[in-house]
Design an enzyme around this catalytic site. Structure first.
Site, PDB file in Angstrom:
ATOM      1  N   SER A  85       0.875  -1.164   0.000  1.00  0.00           N
ATOM      2  CA  SER A  85       0.000   0.000   0.000  1.00  0.00           C
ATOM      3  C   SER A  85       0.915   1.218   0.000  1.00  0.00           C
ATOM      4  CB  SER A  85      -0.891  -0.014   1.244  1.00  0.00           C
ATOM      5  OG  SER A  85      -1.869   0.985   1.119  1.00  0.00           O
ATOM      6  N   GLU A  86       0.787   2.090  -0.997  1.00  0.00           N
ATOM      7  CA  GLU A  86       1.823   3.111  -1.198  1.00  0.00           C
ATOM      8  C   GLU A  86       1.858   4.180  -0.106  1.00  0.00           C
ATOM      9  OE1 GLU A  86      -0.626   2.541  -3.407  1.00  0.00           O
ATOM     10  OE2 GLU A  86      -1.417   4.394  -4.266  1.00  0.00           O
ATOM     11  N   ASN A  87       0.868   4.190   0.766  1.00  0.00           N
ATOM     12  CA  ASN A  87       0.949   5.118   1.892  1.00  0.00           C
ATOM     13  C   ASN A  87       1.881   4.588   2.988  1.00  0.00           C
ATOM     14  OD1 ASN A  87      -1.204   3.200   2.127  1.00  0.00           O
ATOM     15  ND2 ASN A  87      -1.882   4.251   3.963  1.00  0.00           N
TER      16      ASN A  87
END
Lengths: 213, 236
Positions: free
Chosen positions: A46-48
């Site tokens: 998840s790129e966060n």
């Protein structure tokens, strides 16, 4: 019968391989997580700032500090790790993620993808999409074959601002699967959804494509 | 003697705010945002702000409250799709907007904090983002030059911190906070727990205190969730 959203996600899941680190975009791509084959080890990024995304939490167990890139509450796994946005995009831009499955507004036969803005109308932003298509080894786009108006979305050239130039490897729509190969070879229709004909696909597609079904 | 610990958000920002300044604000969506410091900036009424933050809150919460009060002149963000007022102000020309790809934004801030004025990335090559920027070929691939980013002030949210300014973030609330802590000429941090010096595991500190000027225990954390998403318990 054209594929449903879930059938499109299931088809996209066939692109997964054992040991892959994968980033799934918002919408139909998120559903791909439901079709990871039994016995296959796939780690979702998840790129966060998380590797090893778990399922949605049970009601009452949501944690405001634990969300995915779509801002939905999620859970962690024993194998999960957390990191900063800079580390997250070092993974993405450094070519450490094997596969990115994301949505699209337009795909062109030269491999261009547009999925972040409609000038004068939609002001949302590209989020991490430009980084994903620039840095991930294989890029699969899952989108509706046509706009609601019926206008084709697989085009000779994108009319919307690009997310990336020559970045799409594979396109999955409700009508079939197209090998785009980043525009390095002619577009090839390689699968048809059950009951869909080549003529129907041709009528709904602007891009030139070879038929290899 | 220097005392980084302040009693409340207003004191933590005292003397650091001025009209026309540039502020970096940590957070992804509403996750890991310095909500007490944002509220204090709203109270101070500082105007013509350039705000560097991945998103701009939502209507009525987070950075959205500074938009409502017309304190923001320009946003530097990667995604602002959750905010109707934002769209309205932008399309009517009242608000300037600079979109950065999320990874480019994160790297620009990391570079700024590390004294690196510019770097090259593949991200955005051949798109609007590359317009007007230097491009260059390395090993047969094309790259876009992006500039490092700094700010007059960085406002940061951490989970735990001590009086030295050592910080630990929690889960995905870390996001942009560690890089922003390094890139503010002044960095002010709000924490959920202000702990005694020595209480943090020194090997687990994410942000060393050198980057932190002021630290304050947040008075109140609403920690709003944008999209509560749950699953059903399997029937036994």
């Amino acid at each position: 019968m054209a594929w449903t959203r879930d059938e499109m996600a299931a088809r996209a899941a066939k692109e997964l391989r054992d040991g892959f680190y994968v980033n799934l975009g918002i919408g139909i791509p998120t559903l791909v997580a439901n079709y990871i084959p039994e016995g296959m080890s796939v780690t979702l990024q998840s790129e966060n700032g998380m590797l090893g995304m778990g399922p949605f939490p049970y009601e009452g167990e949501e944690d405001a500090d634990l969300i995915n890139a779509g801002k939905q509450t999620i859970t962690e796994l024993d194998s999960s790790s957390y990191f900063s946005s800079a580390d997250s995009f070092a993974m993405i831009r450094g070519g450490h993620i094997a596969l990115s499955i994301l949505g699209g507004m337009q795909v062109a036969q030269n491999g261009d993808l547009a999925n972040w803005m409609v000038p004068g109308k939609m002001v949302k932003g590209m989020g991490g999409a430009m980084d994903l298509v620039a840095g991930v080894k294989r890029v699969v786009v899952v989108m509706d074959h046509c706009e609601k108006s019926g206008a084709p979305k697989l085009l000779k050239q994108c009319s919307l601002p690009l997310t990336g130039a020559g970045v799409v490897d594979l396109l999955i729509t409700e009508l079939g699967v197209f090998e785009i190969n980043r525009g390095k070879t002619p577009v090839k229709l390689i699968e048809l959804a059950p009951g869909v004909t080549v003529d129907e696909v041709k009528a709904k597609t602007e891009a030139a494509f070879e038929v290899a079904v | 003697m220097v005392d980084k610990v302040k009693t409340d958000a207003v004191e933590a920002l005292a003397g650091l705010l001025f009209d026309g300044m540039t502020i970096m604000a940590g957070g992804f969506g509403l996750c890991g945002i310095p909500e007490n410091l944002i509220a204090a900036i709203r109270e101070a009424g500082t105007k013509d702000l350039t705000v560097i933050s991945n998103n701009c809150g939502v209507d009525g919460f987070g950075l959205g409250i500074l938009l409502e009060n017309r304190q923001i002149k320009k946003m530097v963000s990667s995604y602002v799709g959750e905010n109707k007022l934002f769209e309205q102000l932008y399309l009517s020309g009242e608000l300037e907007l600079e979109f950065n790809p999320q990874g480019t934004l994160a790297e620009r801030i990391r570079a700024g904090g590390a004294g690196i004025p510019a770097f090259f990335t593949r991200t955005g090559y051949g798109t609007l983002v590359a317009e007007g920027k230097e491009t260059r070929e390395f090993d047969g691939e094309m790259y876009v030059m992006e500039r490092g980013l700094t700010a007059d002030l960085a406002i940061v949210k951490a989970w735990k911190g001590d009086a030295e300014g050592n910080l630990i973030y929690r889960k995905t609330a870390r996001n942009f906070n560690p890089m922003m802590a390094t890139a503010g000429r002044k960095t002010v941090v709000e924490v959920e727990e202000l702990v005694a010096i020595g209480a943090l595991d020194k090997d687990a500190i994410h942000t060393p205190g050198i980057y932190v000027d002021h630290i304050v225990k947040g008075a109140r954390f609403e920690k709003r969730i944008e999209r509560v998403t749950t699953r059903q318990k399997e029937q036994a």
